[in-house]
Design a protein around this motif. Structure first.
Motif, PDB file in Angstrom:
ATOM      1  N   LYS A   1      -8.530   9.422  -2.504  1.00 32.24           N
ATOM      2  CA  LYS A   1      -8.935   8.394  -3.468  1.00 32.24           C
ATOM      3  C   LYS A   1     -10.220   7.683  -3.001  1.00 32.24           C
ATOM      4  N   ALA A   2     -10.321   7.464  -1.691  1.00 33.81           N
ATOM      5  CA  ALA A   2     -11.495   6.768  -1.136  1.00 33.81           C
ATOM      6  C   ALA A   2     -12.778   7.577  -1.326  1.00 33.81           C
ATOM      7  N   MET A   3     -12.632   8.914  -1.426  1.00 37.52           N
ATOM      8  CA  MET A   3     -13.822   9.769  -1.509  1.00 37.52           C
ATOM      9  C   MET A   3     -14.023  10.374  -2.892  1.00 37.52           C
ATOM     10  N   LYS A   4     -13.148  10.040  -3.834  1.00 37.71           N
ATOM     11  CA  LYS A   4     -13.194  10.622  -5.174  1.00 37.71           C
ATOM     12  C   LYS A   4     -14.268   9.961  -6.032  1.00 37.71           C
ATOM     13  N   GLY A   5     -14.883  10.731  -6.903  1.00 38.36           N
ATOM     14  CA  GLY A   5     -15.815  10.143  -7.869  1.00 38.36           C
ATOM     15  C   GLY A   5     -17.123   9.688  -7.237  1.00 38.36           C
TER      16      GLY A   5
ATOM     17  N   LEU B   1     -11.818   4.478   3.964  1.00 37.44           N
ATOM     18  CA  LEU B   1     -12.037   5.680   4.785  1.00 37.44           C
ATOM     19  C   LEU B   1     -11.966   5.337   6.270  1.00 37.44           C
ATOM     20  N   ILE B   2     -12.678   4.284   6.665  1.00 31.70           N
ATOM     21  CA  ILE B   2     -12.672   3.852   8.073  1.00 31.70           C
ATOM     22  C   ILE B   2     -11.272   3.390   8.475  1.00 31.70           C
ATOM     23  N   ARG B   3     -10.660   2.581   7.625  1.00 29.21           N
ATOM     24  CA  ARG B   3      -9.338   2.015   7.944  1.00 29.21           C
ATOM     25  C   ARG B   3      -8.332   3.122   8.265  1.00 29.21           C
ATOM     26  N   VAL B   4      -8.261   4.143   7.410  1.00 28.58           N
ATOM     27  CA  VAL B   4      -7.248   5.182   7.613  1.00 28.58           C
ATOM     28  C   VAL B   4      -7.601   6.077   8.802  1.00 28.58           C
ATOM     29  N   ILE B   5      -8.846   6.516   8.893  1.00 28.62           N
ATOM     30  CA  ILE B   5      -9.198   7.427   9.994  1.00 28.62           C
ATOM     31  C   ILE B   5      -9.035   6.732  11.344  1.00 28.62           C
ATOM     32  N   VAL B   6      -9.545   5.511  11.445  1.00 33.17           N
ATOM     33  CA  VAL B   6      -9.479   4.811  12.734  1.00 33.17           C
ATOM     34  C   VAL B   6      -8.048   4.432  13.108  1.00 33.17           C
ATOM     35  N   THR B   7      -7.233   4.031  12.130  1.00 32.19           N
ATOM     36  CA  THR B   7      -5.867   3.594  12.487  1.00 32.19           C
ATOM     37  C   THR B   7      -4.904   4.757  12.698  1.00 32.19           C
ATOM     38  N   ARG B   8      -5.210   5.944  12.147  1.00 29.22           N
ATOM     39  CA  ARG B   8      -4.246   7.057  12.269  1.00 29.22           C
ATOM     40  C   ARG B   8      -4.647   8.122  13.287  1.00 29.22           C
ATOM     41  N   THR B   9      -5.881   8.072  13.792  1.00 28.53           N
ATOM     42  CA  THR B   9      -6.353   9.097  14.740  1.00 28.53           C
ATOM     43  C   THR B   9      -5.409   9.268  15.922  1.00 28.53           C
TER      44      THR B   9
ATOM     45  N   ASN C   1     -12.163  17.309   7.170  1.00 33.14           N
ATOM     46  CA  ASN C   1     -13.480  17.262   7.823  1.00 33.14           C
ATOM     47  C   ASN C   1     -14.603  17.572   6.831  1.00 33.14           C
ATOM     48  N   ASP C   2     -14.400  18.599   6.007  1.00 36.51           N
ATOM     49  CA  ASP C   2     -15.426  18.968   5.021  1.00 36.51           C
ATOM     50  C   ASP C   2     -15.641  17.850   4.003  1.00 36.51           C
ATOM     51  N   ALA C   3     -14.535  17.230   3.574  1.00 39.73           N
ATOM     52  CA  ALA C   3     -14.628  16.128   2.605  1.00 39.73           C
ATOM     53  C   ALA C   3     -15.409  14.961   3.206  1.00 39.73           C
ATOM     54  N   VAL C   4     -15.081  14.594   4.441  1.00 43.06           N
ATOM     55  CA  VAL C   4     -15.765  13.482   5.117  1.00 43.06           C
ATOM     56  C   VAL C   4     -17.241  13.841   5.342  1.00 43.06           C
ATOM     57  N   HIS C   5     -17.487  15.096   5.716  1.00 43.15           N
ATOM     58  CA  HIS C   5     -18.859  15.551   5.957  1.00 43.15           C
ATOM     59  C   HIS C   5     -19.724  15.389   4.706  1.00 43.15           C
ATOM     60  N   SER C   6     -19.144  15.717   3.544  1.00 45.04           N
ATOM     61  CA  SER C   6     -19.949  15.647   2.311  1.00 45.04           C
ATOM     62  C   SER C   6     -20.098  14.217   1.776  1.00 45.04           C
TER      63      SER C   6
ATOM     64  N   ASN D   1       1.362  12.524   3.969  1.00 36.87           N
ATOM     65  CA  ASN D   1       1.033  12.816   2.570  1.00 36.87           C
ATOM     66  C   ASN D   1       0.454  11.559   1.904  1.00 36.87           C
ATOM     67  N   TYR D   2       1.063  10.417   2.202  1.00 34.42           N
ATOM     68  CA  TYR D   2       0.591   9.145   1.648  1.00 34.42           C
ATOM     69  C   TYR D   2      -0.865   8.891   2.061  1.00 34.42           C
ATOM     70  N   PHE D   3      -1.156   9.043   3.364  1.00 33.13           N
ATOM     71  CA  PHE D   3      -2.511   8.747   3.841  1.00 33.13           C
ATOM     72  C   PHE D   3      -3.530   9.783   3.372  1.00 33.13           C
ATOM     73  N   ALA D   4      -3.087  11.020   3.177  1.00 34.18           N
ATOM     74  CA  ALA D   4      -3.985  12.044   2.619  1.00 34.18           C
ATOM     75  C   ALA D   4      -4.443  11.604   1.223  1.00 34.18           C
ATOM     76  N   LYS D   5      -3.499  11.053   0.453  1.00 30.83           N
ATOM     77  CA  LYS D   5      -3.836  10.561  -0.900  1.00 30.83           C
ATOM     78  C   LYS D   5      -4.812   9.389  -0.848  1.00 30.83           C
ATOM     79  N   VAL D   6      -4.573   8.451   0.081  1.00 31.73           N
ATOM     80  CA  VAL D   6      -5.460   7.288   0.216  1.00 31.73           C
ATOM     81  C   VAL D   6      -6.882   7.758   0.552  1.00 31.73           C
ATOM     82  N   LEU D   7      -6.992   8.737   1.455  1.00 38.94           N
ATOM     83  CA  LEU D   7      -8.305   9.254   1.839  1.00 38.94           C
ATOM     84  C   LEU D   7      -8.995   9.951   0.673  1.00 38.94           C
TER      85      LEU D   7
END
Length: 316
Positions: free
Chosen positions: A253-257, A265-273, A293-298, A245-251
């Motif tokens: 926030k990274a893509m908001k606005g 974005l890179i830090r969380v995806i690469v370290t948690r994959t 995936n949709d959020a990252v895609h856009s 839940n914590y990392f979902a929030k970080v992601l």
């Protein structure tokens, strides 16, 4: 649960190294081939590929990737090539360097890792950089934030699920006395409890606190503290309850606005994959009614997008 998908029938690390060499040859790089190989190999396989590449071509694969790739894709792939503790060490070191200082990133990595993960990445940190993590924290952080990071990085904590109910109630009372009940805040008590208690214990304290005083510890932290100290306490608390839940929030926030915080974005995806990305994706969908995936895609494009989506696995 990891989202990394490794083919059921794998080519040998030697074959992978040869395919990568072919992808680098000639004019321009066959970036798709590079992604198709590296985004579908686990840490041990990536290490063997690097070894084979050096043996075959007397060249460092890291250096070659660095010269062939650019921008966010280069950053993501180079981070991905490390094993987990080595990567954490590099991220924290970069975040604590004066010219690239990013205390938020350093705090996130240190305060979201388990005690055993911290011990291993501290060893890597010292082996790679010839300096102890604590020394870098000393010179870059300050005040209560520094005290908390130093304590959290050096305290051995129990990692099991059992909790002592009496101790839980005692800690809830101590935090109430140190925060809501008094004028000003006794930060020492917060540092002591948050750095020395297990994740299961802290989650139980949060629940007990809510039952006893009608407030969540997250709200108390927000009201009583600020800045990097607040961020560190919140990270420890939220990761004790539900890291995904914590990392979902970080992601999010990274893509908001406007614009994307590609570093986060890179830090969380690469370290948690290879750890719990499957759960992070589920939390993201539940929380934001959109797949990760949709959020990252856009928010991304080109080969950089292809690489991150390959790490995230199927879109669900």
């Amino acid at each position: 649960m990891a989202t990394l998908s490794v083919p059921p029938v794998l080519s040998s690390p030697r074959d992978d190294a040869m395919q990568l060499f072919r992808a680098f040859k000639g004019l321009g790089t066959d970036t798709s081939a590079v992604i198709n190989i590296l985004a579908h190999r686990d840490a041990a396989q990536r290490s063997l590929i690097q070894h084979e590449y050096r043996t075959l071509y007397s060249e460092d694969l890291f250096k070659r990737l660095s010269s062939e790739l650019t921008g966010s894709l280069e950053t993501a792939v180079l981070f991905w090539m490390h094993d987990l503790p080595g990567r954490d060490a590099i991220i924290v070191r970069q975040a604590l360097m004066i010219n690239t200082m990013n205390l938020e990133a350093a705090t996130e990595v240190i305060c979201s890792r388990t005690p055993s993960q911290i011990q291993v990445f501290k060893q890597h940190y010292h082996a790679k950089f010839g300096i102890h993590l604590e020394r870098d924290i000393e010179s870059c952080a300050s005040g209560d934030h520094k005290k908390l990071l130093l304590a959290y990085a050096s305290m051995p904590r129990y990692e099991g699920r059992e909790v002592d109910r009496e101790m839980v109630v005692k800690d809830a009372k101590a935090l109430y006395k140190a925060g809501e009940k008094k004028w000003g805040t006794d930060e020492k008590t917060f540092i002591h409890i948050f750095s020395e208690r297990s994740a299961a214990h802290l989650a139980a304290v949060d629940s007990a606190y809510h039952d006893m005083y009608g407030n969540s510890l997250k709200k108390v932290i927000k009201k009583e503290t600020s800045g990097h100290f607040e961020h560190a306490l919140k990270t420890i608390l939220l990761c004790s309850e539900n890291p995904a839940n914590y990392f979902a929030k970080v992601l999010h926030k990274a893509m908001k606005g406007m614009g994307t915080n590609d570093t986060a974005l890179i830090r969380v995806i690469v370290t948690r994959t290879e750890i719990d990305m499957h759960y992070i994706k589920a939390e993201y969908l539940k929380k934001y009614k959109k797949t990760l995936n949709d959020a990252v895609h856009s928010e991304t494009s080109g080969h950089y997008r292809a690489f991150l989506l390959a790490l995230l696995g199927p879109n669900h």
